[in-house]
Write a protein that holds these residues in place. Structure first.
Motif, PDB file in Angstrom:
ATOM      1  N   ARG A 247       0.826  -1.223   0.000  1.00  6.41           N
ATOM      2  CA  ARG A 247       0.000   0.000   0.000  1.00  6.41           C
ATOM      3  C   ARG A 247       0.852   1.261   0.000  1.00  6.41           C
ATOM      4  NH1 ARG A 247      -3.761  -3.326   3.825  1.00  6.41           N
ATOM      5  NH2 ARG A 247      -5.396  -3.907   2.343  1.00  6.41           N
ATOM      6  N   ALA A 248       2.028   1.196   0.600  1.00  6.23           N
ATOM      7  CA  ALA A 248       2.909   2.363   0.590  1.00  6.23           C
ATOM      8  C   ALA A 248       3.347   2.696  -0.832  1.00  6.23           C
ATOM      9  CB  ALA A 248       4.126   2.105   1.479  1.00  6.23           C
ATOM     10  N   LEU A 249       3.648   1.659  -1.620  1.00  8.80           N
ATOM     11  CA  LEU A 249       4.064   1.892  -3.006  1.00  8.80           C
ATOM     12  C   LEU A 249       2.891   2.300  -3.884  1.00  8.80           C
ATOM     13  CD1 LEU A 249       6.657  -0.974  -3.626  1.00  8.80           C
ATOM     14  CD2 LEU A 249       7.014   1.346  -2.757  1.00  8.80           C
ATOM     15  N   LEU A 302       3.474  11.766   3.905  1.00  4.55           N
ATOM     16  CA  LEU A 302       2.854  10.610   4.554  1.00  4.55           C
ATOM     17  C   LEU A 302       3.360   9.304   3.940  1.00  4.55           C
ATOM     18  CD1 LEU A 302       0.867   9.721   6.715  1.00  4.55           C
ATOM     19  CD2 LEU A 302      -0.987   9.951   5.036  1.00  4.55           C
ATOM     20  N   VAL A 303       3.491   9.290   2.618  1.00  3.42           N
ATOM     21  CA  VAL A 303       4.028   8.106   1.940  1.00  3.42           C
ATOM     22  C   VAL A 303       5.461   7.844   2.391  1.00  3.42           C
ATOM     23  CG1 VAL A 303       4.731   7.149  -0.292  1.00  3.42           C
ATOM     24  CG2 VAL A 303       2.536   8.315  -0.079  1.00  3.42           C
ATOM     25  N   CYS A 307       7.158   4.529   4.271  1.00  2.99           N
ATOM     26  CA  CYS A 307       8.325   3.799   3.753  1.00  2.99           C
ATOM     27  C   CYS A 307       9.485   3.853   4.739  1.00  2.99           C
ATOM     28  CB  CYS A 307       8.742   4.387   2.401  1.00  2.99           C
ATOM     29  SG  CYS A 307       7.537   4.100   1.085  1.00  2.99           S
ATOM     30  N   TRP A 308       9.648   4.984   5.403  1.00  2.06           N
ATOM     31  CA  TRP A 308      10.697   5.117   6.420  1.00  2.06           C
ATOM     32  C   TRP A 308      10.483   4.118   7.544  1.00  2.06           C
ATOM     33  CZ3 TRP A 308      10.238   7.238  11.535  1.00  2.06           C
ATOM     34  CH2 TRP A 308      11.462   7.487  12.178  1.00  2.06           C
ATOM     35  N   MET A 318      -0.377   1.007  10.309  1.00  2.00           N
ATOM     36  CA  MET A 318      -1.372   2.067  10.351  1.00  2.00           C
ATOM     37  C   MET A 318      -1.014   3.210   9.403  1.00  2.00           C
ATOM     38  SD  MET A 318      -3.202   3.957  13.570  1.00  2.00           S
ATOM     39  CE  MET A 318      -1.807   4.899  14.183  1.00  2.00           C
ATOM     40  N   VAL A 319       0.242   3.632   9.417  1.00  2.00           N
ATOM     41  CA  VAL A 319       0.653   4.745   8.561  1.00  2.00           C
ATOM     42  C   VAL A 319       0.561   4.359   7.091  1.00  2.00           C
ATOM     43  CG1 VAL A 319       2.520   6.341   7.980  1.00  2.00           C
ATOM     44  CG2 VAL A 319       2.133   5.688  10.357  1.00  2.00           C
ATOM     45  N   SER A 320       0.904   3.114   6.765  1.00  2.00           N
ATOM     46  CA  SER A 320       0.808   2.663   5.380  1.00  2.00           C
ATOM     47  C   SER A 320      -0.644   2.696   4.897  1.00  2.00           C
ATOM     48  CB  SER A 320       1.372   1.248   5.247  1.00  2.00           C
ATOM     49  OG  SER A 320       1.294   0.808   3.910  1.00  2.00           O
TER      50      SER A 320
END
Length: 386
Positions: A247-249, A302-303, A307-308, A318-320
């Motif tokens: 989801r991050a990508l 946010l992305v 990834c970080w 959660m962040v992803s």
């Protein structure tokens, strides 16, 4: 502590992608209309193969670049500004190999991962969605029955990106209907096994490089050496981790789409003259562009945070999911506002804005709809217990 400054290598990487975009990808897209799937050549894929970028997460020891998620997100975001379909191919390729990177044995990695690298790099496909289950993995109808030294897989998967061209398929299936999530198994299999076949093509409006396809398994015999599992990962946890990382990508692709729409709208507003002055001098237009720029900046951060966290091996789920929820909305909102600035021109068949709008709609359901992201986030936040 998080550093907002990109490394020298990441800055160089962005410049490389922008050069490829300007000198090779954009000229190709101008020459070949990218709105119909008429047997595209391998040219676009070969551009990335030349730089080992089709699956950049593969570790160096297996022939890859060993790229971290932050760097991969920069790659797909930049590619998405000119060709979202190609960015989808890269993010989906990473998606396909992620389970083996997380839980594969050394032997499995040695046998499979080198195929995804170099100038002959193959594509992979990730198959989890089923007609009857959608995002509910406890309702999978595909069944992998365990035998002596193998499994027999029957069932169907749909909306599988890269399916028609993939050399390897990453497939999630139940091994027992009664145990549901607890019985989930992950397989990474070659696409030439007996009794495996491609089903119907799922025609979509967005200009993807390859249309999603249906995959049919009719008692496919799969060796246990193709099962991806680890004592630290159940099949369900492996799927969850893979989806959350993916989801991050996908969010990075959405940001790239939004950036492309913004740049087109901004350029048009500076050149379009109405009543003797450019339309950007109209406060309504200017304010709309400002709001788009702010939304893009927020989502990009946010992305990168997602990834970080992935790269730091910290809790990223959660962040992803937040980045996917927000970036999906971003792409739709910015392409919609850009269409308003272009007016009727935005809806011509040859319009780049129209193509970006279609891609934004597609990305809103890839890796789960907004409501799926909300369900995941609320579960993590324990909102349902309040």
């Amino acid at each position: 502590m998080m550093n907002f400054e990109l490394s020298e290598g990441q800055t160089t990487l962005i410049q490389l992608i922008r050069t490829l975009n300007a000198e090779k990808i954009v000229p190709y897209l101008r020459e070949h209309r990218f709105t119909e799937k008429n047997g595209f050549s391998q040219y676009l894929l070969d551009i990335l193969r030349e730089h080992n970028l089709l699956c950049p997460v593969v570790p160096k020891e297996y022939g890859g670049l060993g790229m971290d998620y932050m760097s991969v997100s920069l790659v797909v975001e930049e590619i998405a500004t000119v060709c979202p379909g190609l960015a989808f191919v890269v993010s989906n390729n990473v998606h396909a190999v992620q389970p083996i990177l997380l839980s594969g044995t050394k032997e499995q990695k040695q046998n499979i991962l080198p195929a995804f690298t170099g100038k002959e790099a193959c594509l992979g496909a990730f198959a989890s969605t089923e007609r009857a289950s959608g995002s509910d993995v406890s309702s999978f109808q595909s069944l992998a029955e365990e035998k002596d030294d193998h499994y027999i897989l029957t069932g169907q998967k749909e909306y599988v990106l890269n399916a028609g061209t993939a050399k390897y398929l990453t497939v999630f299936s139940s091994s027992s209907f009664s145990k549901k999530k607890a019985s989930l198994r992950c397989f990474m299999i070659p696409n030439f096994l007996p009794h495996f076949r491609l089903g119907k093509v799922c025609k979509v409006a967005a200009p993807l490089l390859f249309d999603p396809m249906e995959i049919l398994f009719d008692h496919v015999k799969i060796s246990k050496s193709n099962v991806i599992e680890d004592k630290d990962y159940s099949g369900y946890l492996l799927l969850s981790q893979t989806m959350d990382m993916g989801r991050a990508l996908t969010s990075a692709v959405a940001v790239g789409i939004a950036r492309a729409a913004f740049d087109l709208a901004d350029d048009y507003a500076r050149k379009r003259v109405l009543n003797g002055k450019t339309i950007i001098s109209n406060q309504v237009i200017a304010h709309s562009l400002v709001e788009m720029a702010v939304m893009i900046e927020m989502n990009q951060l946010l992305v990168r945070k997602a990834c970080w966290l992935i790269d730091k091996e910290e809790d990223f789920a959660m962040v992803s999911n937040m980045s996917k929820l927000s970036a999906s909305r971003l792409a739709i909102e910015v392409t919609s506002r850009a269409s308003e600035i272009f007016g009727a021109r935005a809806f011509l068949v040859t319009s780049k804005i129209d193509q970006l709008t279609q891609c934004a709609r597609i990305i809103s359901v890839i890796d789960g709809t907004d409501n799926i992201q909300k369900n995941t986030i609320s579960t993590i936040m324990k909102v349902n217990e309040i």
